[in-house]
Design a protein around this motif. Sequence first.
Motif, mmCIF file in Angstrom:
data_model
loop_
_atom_site.group_PDB
_atom_site.id
_atom_site.type_symbol
_atom_site.label_atom_id
_atom_site.label_comp_id
_atom_site.label_asym_id
_atom_site.label_seq_id
_atom_site.Cartn_x
_atom_site.Cartn_y
_atom_site.Cartn_z
ATOM 1 N N ARG A 81 2.175 -5.336 -0.629
ATOM 2 C CA ARG A 81 2.444 -3.921 -0.903
ATOM 3 C C ARG A 81 3.498 -3.405 0.062
ATOM 4 O O ARG A 81 3.399 -3.603 1.275
ATOM 5 N N CYS A 86 4.228 3.226 -1.558
ATOM 6 C CA CYS A 86 2.938 3.587 -2.158
ATOM 7 C C CYS A 86 2.671 5.085 -2.015
ATOM 8 O O CYS A 86 2.739 5.648 -0.926
ATOM 9 N N THR A 87 2.357 5.717 -3.136
ATOM 10 C CA THR A 87 2.061 7.154 -3.141
ATOM 11 C C THR A 87 0.552 7.419 -3.186
ATOM 12 O O THR A 87 0.140 8.564 -3.318
ATOM 13 N N HIS A 88 -0.245 6.339 -3.157
ATOM 14 C CA HIS A 88 -1.713 6.438 -3.195
ATOM 15 C C HIS A 88 -2.198 7.155 -4.451
ATOM 16 O O HIS A 88 -3.139 7.926 -4.422
ATOM 17 N N CYS A 89 -1.504 6.866 -5.558
ATOM 18 C CA CYS A 89 -1.866 7.497 -6.829
ATOM 19 C C CYS A 89 -3.188 6.956 -7.369
ATOM 20 O O CYS A 89 -3.834 7.601 -8.178
ATOM 21 N N GLY A 90 -3.542 5.739 -6.984
ATOM 22 C CA GLY A 90 -4.833 5.171 -7.407
ATOM 23 C C GLY A 90 -4.792 4.411 -8.718
ATOM 24 O O GLY A 90 -5.817 3.891 -9.169
ATOM 25 N N ALA A 91 -3.637 4.315 -9.352
ATOM 26 C CA ALA A 91 -3.558 3.644 -10.658
ATOM 27 C C ALA A 91 -3.990 2.176 -10.582
ATOM 28 O O ALA A 91 -4.488 1.615 -11.555
ATOM 29 N N CYS A 92 -3.802 1.562 -9.443
ATOM 30 C CA CYS A 92 -4.111 0.139 -9.314
ATOM 31 C C CYS A 92 -5.611 -0.137 -9.116
ATOM 32 O O CYS A 92 -6.072 -1.255 -9.333
ATOM 33 N N VAL A 110 -5.338 4.795 -0.653
ATOM 34 C CA VAL A 110 -5.674 3.541 -1.325
ATOM 35 C C VAL A 110 -5.389 2.388 -0.364
ATOM 36 O O VAL A 110 -4.258 2.209 0.098
ATOM 37 N N CYS A 127 2.292 -0.459 -11.226
ATOM 38 C CA CYS A 127 2.456 0.506 -10.132
ATOM 39 C C CYS A 127 3.679 1.406 -10.399
ATOM 40 O O CYS A 127 4.804 0.908 -10.491
ATOM 41 N N PRO A 128 3.467 2.712 -10.548
ATOM 42 C CA PRO A 128 4.596 3.599 -10.912
ATOM 43 C C PRO A 128 5.802 3.501 -9.968
ATOM 44 O O PRO A 128 6.935 3.358 -10.453
ATOM 45 N N PRO A 129 5.620 3.577 -8.635
ATOM 46 C CA PRO A 129 6.815 3.511 -7.773
ATOM 47 C C PRO A 129 7.194 2.077 -7.369
ATOM 48 O O PRO A 129 8.009 1.879 -6.479
ATOM 49 N N ALA A 131 5.503 -0.256 -5.808
ATOM 50 C CA ALA A 131 5.160 -0.585 -4.417
ATOM 51 C C ALA A 131 4.597 -1.997 -4.289
ATOM 52 O O ALA A 131 4.648 -2.592 -3.214
ATOM 53 N N MET A 132 4.026 -2.520 -5.392
ATOM 54 C CA MET A 132 3.455 -3.867 -5.344
ATOM 55 C C MET A 132 4.547 -4.870 -5.707
ATOM 56 O O MET A 132 5.166 -4.769 -6.768
HETATM 57 S S1 SF4 Z 1 -0.491 2.050 -8.149
HETATM 58 FE FE1 SF4 Z 1 1.090 1.675 -6.597
HETATM 59 S S2 SF4 Z 1 1.551 3.702 -5.759
HETATM 60 FE FE2 SF4 Z 1 -0.404 3.865 -6.836
HETATM 61 S S3 SF4 Z 1 -1.952 3.500 -5.223
HETATM 62 FE FE3 SF4 Z 1 -1.546 1.529 -6.210
HETATM 63 S S4 SF4 Z 1 0.053 0.578 -4.943
HETATM 64 FE FE4 SF4 Z 1 0.014 2.756 -4.420
#
Ligand code: SF4
Length: 136
Positions: A81, A86-92, A110, A127-129, A131-132
Amino acid sequence: MKVAKKIVLHFTQQTIDKPIVSGLIREFNLDFNILKASISPGEVGLMIMELTGEQEDYDRGIKYLQAAGLEIQSLSQDVLRNDDRCTHCGACITMCPTRAFTLEDGTRKVLFDNSKCIVCELCVRACPPRAMELKF
Ligand code: SF4
Ligand code: SF4
Protein backbone atom coordinates in the motif's frame (compact mmCIF):
# COMPACT_ATOMS: atom_id res chain seq x y z
CA MET A 1 16.79 -30.88 -10.37
CA LYS A 2 14.61 -30.33 -7.31
CA VAL A 3 12.54 -27.13 -7.13
CA ALA A 4 10.39 -25.44 -4.49
CA LYS A 5 7.95 -22.87 -5.86
CA LYS A 6 5.08 -20.89 -4.41
CA ILE A 7 1.96 -20.60 -6.52
CA VAL A 8 -1.53 -19.15 -6.15
CA LEU A 9 -4.42 -21.33 -7.30
CA HIS A 10 -7.66 -19.62 -8.26
CA PHE A 11 -10.66 -21.94 -7.91
CA THR A 12 -13.99 -21.34 -9.63
CA GLN A 13 -17.44 -22.68 -8.74
CA GLN A 14 -16.82 -25.51 -11.20
CA THR A 15 -13.47 -26.58 -9.71
CA ILE A 16 -13.79 -25.84 -6.02
CA ASP A 17 -15.40 -29.11 -4.96
CA LYS A 18 -13.14 -31.38 -7.01
CA PRO A 19 -10.21 -33.29 -5.43
CA ILE A 20 -7.72 -31.58 -7.75
CA VAL A 21 -4.95 -30.93 -5.23
CA SER A 22 -4.94 -34.48 -3.91
CA GLY A 23 -4.61 -35.71 -7.50
CA LEU A 24 -1.62 -33.44 -7.93
CA ILE A 25 0.18 -35.02 -5.00
CA ARG A 26 -0.81 -38.58 -5.81
CA GLU A 27 0.05 -38.59 -9.49
CA PHE A 28 3.05 -36.28 -9.76
CA ASN A 29 5.18 -37.16 -6.75
CA LEU A 30 5.14 -33.61 -5.40
CA ASP A 31 5.12 -32.44 -1.79
CA PHE A 32 2.95 -29.48 -0.94
CA ASN A 33 2.56 -27.05 1.89
CA ILE A 34 -0.57 -24.90 1.98
CA LEU A 35 0.50 -21.44 3.15
CA LYS A 36 -2.86 -19.67 2.97
CA ALA A 37 -6.33 -20.58 1.79
CA SER A 38 -9.56 -18.74 1.39
CA ILE A 39 -12.18 -21.12 0.12
CA SER A 40 -15.87 -21.53 0.86
CA PRO A 41 -17.90 -24.49 -0.49
CA GLY A 42 -19.80 -23.51 -3.63
CA GLU A 43 -17.90 -20.24 -4.03
CA VAL A 44 -14.71 -19.09 -5.68
CA GLY A 45 -11.54 -19.44 -3.68
CA LEU A 46 -7.82 -18.96 -3.56
CA MET A 47 -5.02 -21.07 -2.20
CA ILE A 48 -1.32 -20.32 -1.87
CA MET A 49 0.89 -23.37 -1.73
CA GLU A 50 4.51 -24.30 -2.00
CA LEU A 51 5.18 -27.24 -4.29
CA THR A 52 8.40 -29.21 -3.96
CA GLY A 53 9.67 -31.89 -6.28
CA GLU A 54 11.65 -32.59 -9.41
CA GLN A 55 11.35 -29.87 -12.09
CA GLU A 56 9.88 -32.35 -14.56
CA ASP A 57 7.21 -33.45 -12.07
CA TYR A 58 6.49 -29.82 -11.19
CA ASP A 59 5.99 -28.90 -14.86
CA ARG A 60 3.68 -31.86 -15.40
CA GLY A 61 1.79 -30.98 -12.22
CA ILE A 62 1.21 -27.40 -13.38
CA LYS A 63 -0.11 -28.64 -16.71
CA TYR A 64 -2.46 -30.97 -14.83
CA LEU A 65 -3.79 -28.06 -12.74
CA GLN A 66 -4.34 -25.90 -15.81
CA ALA A 67 -6.09 -28.75 -17.61
CA ALA A 68 -8.33 -29.17 -14.56
CA GLY A 69 -9.51 -25.59 -15.03
CA LEU A 70 -7.53 -23.77 -12.35
CA GLU A 71 -5.94 -20.41 -12.97
CA ILE A 72 -2.39 -20.43 -11.64
CA GLN A 73 -0.27 -17.46 -10.71
CA SER A 74 3.36 -17.50 -9.70
CA LEU A 75 3.91 -15.87 -6.32
CA SER A 76 6.83 -13.75 -7.38
CA GLN A 77 4.85 -10.63 -6.64
CA ASP A 78 3.48 -8.81 -3.66
CA VAL A 79 0.81 -6.22 -2.93
CA LEU A 80 1.86 -3.13 -1.05
CA ARG A 81 0.00 0.00 0.00
CA ASN A 82 1.16 3.47 -0.86
CA ASP A 83 0.12 5.15 2.40
CA ASP A 84 0.44 8.61 0.85
CA ARG A 85 -2.38 7.77 -1.54
CA CYS A 86 -4.75 5.91 0.80
CA THR A 87 -7.78 8.02 1.73
CA HIS A 88 -9.10 5.41 4.21
CA CYS A 89 -12.34 5.18 2.26
CA GLY A 90 -12.80 1.57 3.41
CA ALA A 91 -13.73 0.14 -0.01
CA CYS A 92 -11.11 -2.58 0.34
CA ILE A 93 -12.26 -3.91 3.72
CA THR A 94 -15.23 -5.97 2.59
CA MET A 95 -13.75 -7.20 -0.67
CA CYS A 96 -10.53 -8.70 0.71
CA PRO A 97 -11.02 -12.49 1.02
CA THR A 98 -8.42 -12.82 3.77
CA ARG A 99 -9.41 -9.79 5.85
CA ALA A 100 -6.08 -8.10 5.41
CA PHE A 101 -7.76 -4.73 6.06
CA THR A 102 -9.25 -3.65 9.37
CA LEU A 103 -10.74 -0.45 10.68
CA GLU A 104 -8.80 1.00 13.59
CA ASP A 105 -10.94 1.81 16.60
CA GLY A 106 -11.00 5.47 17.44
CA THR A 107 -9.17 6.84 14.40
CA ARG A 108 -11.38 5.06 11.79
CA LYS A 109 -8.23 4.55 9.75
CA VAL A 110 -7.95 1.48 7.51
CA LEU A 111 -5.02 -0.69 8.56
CA PHE A 112 -3.36 -3.09 6.13
CA ASP A 113 -1.72 -6.35 7.27
CA ASN A 114 0.44 -7.51 4.38
CA SER A 115 1.12 -10.88 6.05
CA LYS A 116 -2.52 -11.86 5.40
CA CYS A 117 -2.42 -10.92 1.72
CA ILE A 118 -2.64 -13.73 -0.83
CA VAL A 119 -2.08 -11.42 -3.81
CA CYS A 120 -5.52 -11.91 -5.35
CA GLU A 121 -5.29 -8.33 -6.69
CA LEU A 122 -8.94 -7.50 -5.99
CA CYS A 123 -8.03 -4.39 -4.00
CA VAL A 124 -5.47 -3.30 -6.59
CA ARG A 125 -8.20 -3.07 -9.20
CA ALA A 126 -10.83 -1.58 -6.91
CA CYS A 127 -8.98 1.01 -4.80
CA PRO A 128 -10.27 4.41 -6.04
CA PRO A 129 -7.00 6.39 -5.63
CA ARG A 130 -4.89 3.37 -6.67
CA ALA A 131 -3.11 3.16 -3.35
CA MET A 132 -2.75 -0.63 -3.58
CA GLU A 133 0.14 -1.54 -5.84
CA LEU A 134 1.42 -4.77 -7.28
CA LYS A 135 5.16 -5.20 -6.88
CA PHE A 136 7.26 -7.78 -8.69
S1 SF4 B 1 -9.71 1.21 -1.01
FE1 SF4 B 1 -7.70 2.18 -1.24
S2 SF4 B 1 -8.00 4.27 -0.50
FE2 SF4 B 1 -9.72 3.06 0.25
S3 SF4 B 1 -9.06 2.38 2.31
FE3 SF4 B 1 -8.51 0.75 0.87
S4 SF4 B 1 -6.38 1.20 0.29
FE4 SF4 B 1 -7.21 3.06 1.22
S1 SF4 C 1 -4.53 -8.40 -2.92
FE1 SF4 C 1 -5.78 -7.03 -1.67
S2 SF4 C 1 -7.82 -7.99 -1.62
FE2 SF4 C 1 -6.35 -9.56 -2.28
S3 SF4 C 1 -5.71 -10.60 -0.42
FE3 SF4 C 1 -4.22 -8.98 -0.78
S4 SF4 C 1 -4.95 -7.25 0.42
FE4 SF4 C 1 -6.67 -8.68 0.22
